[in-house]
Design a protein around this motif. Structure first.
Motif, PDB file in Angstrom:
ATOM      1  N   ARG A   1       0.837  -1.191   0.000  1.00 32.90           N
ATOM      2  CA  ARG A   1       0.000   0.000   0.000  1.00 32.90           C
ATOM      3  C   ARG A   1       0.870   1.237   0.000  1.00 32.90           C
ATOM      4  N   LEU A   2       0.231   2.387   0.097  1.00 32.26           N
ATOM      5  CA  LEU A   2       0.955   3.648   0.179  1.00 32.26           C
ATOM      6  C   LEU A   2       1.821   3.666   1.428  1.00 32.26           C
TER       7      LEU A   2
ATOM      8  N   MET B   1       1.762  11.377   6.144  1.00 35.77           N
ATOM      9  CA  MET B   1       1.706  10.760   4.825  1.00 35.77           C
ATOM     10  C   MET B   1       2.500  11.561   3.789  1.00 35.77           C
TER      11      MET B   1
ATOM     12  N   GLY C   1       3.148   4.483   4.957  1.00 37.45           N
ATOM     13  CA  GLY C   1       2.438   4.877   6.163  1.00 37.45           C
ATOM     14  C   GLY C   1       1.212   4.035   6.456  1.00 37.45           C
ATOM     15  N   MET C   2       0.713   3.330   5.460  1.00 40.47           N
ATOM     16  CA  MET C   2      -0.447   2.467   5.662  1.00 40.47           C
ATOM     17  C   MET C   2       0.055   1.037   5.847  1.00 40.47           C
ATOM     18  N   PRO C   3      -0.490   0.312   6.807  1.00 38.71           N
ATOM     19  CA  PRO C   3      -0.001  -1.052   7.032  1.00 38.71           C
ATOM     20  C   PRO C   3      -0.362  -1.970   5.867  1.00 38.71           C
ATOM     21  N   SER C   4       0.613  -2.757   5.444  1.00 36.52           N
ATOM     22  CA  SER C   4       0.422  -3.717   4.370  1.00 36.52           C
ATOM     23  C   SER C   4       0.700  -5.109   4.916  1.00 36.52           C
ATOM     24  N   SER C   5      -0.268  -6.000   4.791  1.00 38.82           N
ATOM     25  CA  SER C   5      -0.118  -7.327   5.372  1.00 38.82           C
ATOM     26  C   SER C   5       0.782  -8.223   4.542  1.00 38.82           C
TER      27      SER C   5
ATOM     28  N   GLY D   1       0.416   8.393  13.862  1.00 33.25           N
ATOM     29  CA  GLY D   1       1.279   7.765  12.870  1.00 33.25           C
ATOM     30  C   GLY D   1       2.103   8.791  12.119  1.00 33.25           C
TER      31      GLY D   1
ATOM     32  N   GLU E   1      -1.367  -0.061  14.992  1.00 33.65           N
ATOM     33  CA  GLU E   1      -2.750   0.401  15.163  1.00 33.65           C
ATOM     34  C   GLU E   1      -3.159   0.493  16.637  1.00 33.65           C
TER      35      GLU E   1
END
Length: 137
Positions: free
Chosen positions: A77-78, A117, A80-84, A114, A108
């Motif tokens: 993902r972008l 962005m 700063g966003m969590p990516s699993s 956080g 989270e």
């Protein structure tokens, strides 16, 4: 053992307003030999597994597995966003591992906000602070 006393190098000026006060001495740490062995353990195990598969099935299967791993590691993902990265975890078998890091210290659950962005995207595309150069006329 070359990671014993690693002092990071400052490439560009530190953005104190966005990132807070920092020093290079705070980031430097002495690494214990056992910690270095623990950090290199997954890589060593992967190399042994690929070597075993290369001996059993030839060089095409490990090459294909490494190519699949490279493709799945780029998906995200972008900033700063969590990516699993569920595909990569299923390929490497990390879905079966459940340790303390799986439920303690998740971003989270943090009380602090956080990262910004805009700052993360600037860093990704190298649009942020440029080194200051002085020209002599």
């Amino acid at each position: 053992m070359d990671e014993q006393k690693a002092l990071p190098h400052m490439i560009q000026p530190h953005d104190t307003l966005r990132l807070g006060l920092s020093s290079l001495k705070d980031q430097a740490s002495n690494v214990h030999p056992v910690e270095a062995i623990q950090k290199s353990y997954p890589k060593n195990q992967e190399d042994l597994k690929l070597g075993m598969l290369r001996n059993l099935y030839g060089s095409a299967l490990p090459a294909r597995m490494q190519l699949d791993k490279q493709i799945l590691s780029k998906v995200g993902r972008l900033p700063g966003m969590p990516s699993s990265q569920l595909g990569l975890q299923s390929l490497t078998g990390e879905l079966d591992d459940f340790g303390l890091e799986s439920y303690i210290g998740l971003p989270e659950d943090s009380e602090s906000p956080g990262p910004d962005m805009h700052s993360l995207m600037e860093a990704k595309h190298k649009l942020g602070l440029q080194p200051v150069t002085r020209s002599i006329l």
